[in-house]
Design a protein around this motif. Structure first.
Motif, PDB file in Angstrom:
ATOM      1  N   ILE A  32     105.604  90.020  23.083  1.00 39.17           N
ATOM      2  CA  ILE A  32     106.081  88.840  23.801  1.00 39.17           C
ATOM      3  C   ILE A  32     104.912  88.128  24.470  1.00 39.17           C
ATOM      4  N   ASN A  67     116.711  86.328  20.670  1.00 33.69           N
ATOM      5  CA  ASN A  67     117.402  86.058  21.925  1.00 33.69           C
ATOM      6  C   ASN A  67     118.896  85.822  21.675  1.00 33.69           C
ATOM      7  N   TRP A 106     111.741  84.302  18.374  1.00 34.05           N
ATOM      8  CA  TRP A 106     112.257  84.567  19.711  1.00 34.05           C
ATOM      9  C   TRP A 106     113.666  83.996  19.861  1.00 34.05           C
TER      10      TRP A 106
END
Length: 107
Positions: A10, A96, A92
């Motif tokens: 990340i 997510n 992402w």
């Protein structure tokens, strides 16, 4: 606190995002991360990631004179880094969404 292995991937994407907005040196990157809530990230974590990003040609570095002491190493994103950042954002968003669906976040 986020486990270090999870955080490492990340952080690379977050560092690329920070560098994509302007040429910046390591301590400034650390300050930006803290500004956005990454409070437990030390420079000892950031610099190895910067070296890996540089080795993978995702960022470049130049030393510049500093009015406040020794030369500073400034980082810039490369075209390959911009593509990597775009891929990170897409990945992402997908991850997510999947995690939020699994945990029913927002219901």
């Amino acid at each position: 606190m986020i486990p270090s292995q999870m955080l490492k991937g990340i952080l690379e994407g977050c560092i690329l995002k920070i560098i994509s907005s302007k040429e910046i040196y390591g301590y400034e990157i650390s300050q930006q991360l803290q500004k956005y809530g990454f409070s437990d990230i030390s420079e000892g974590t950031i610099y190895p990631l910067l070296l890996r990003l540089e080795k993978n040609n995702l960022i470049t570095a130049k030393y510049r004179e500093s009015a406040l002491g020794p030369k500073r190493k400034y980082f810039s994103i490369t075209p390959a880094g911009e593509k990597e950042l775009e891929a990170f954002v897409n990945n992402w968003q997908e991850l997510n969404h999947a995690v939020n669906q699994l945990f029913h976040v927002g219901e």
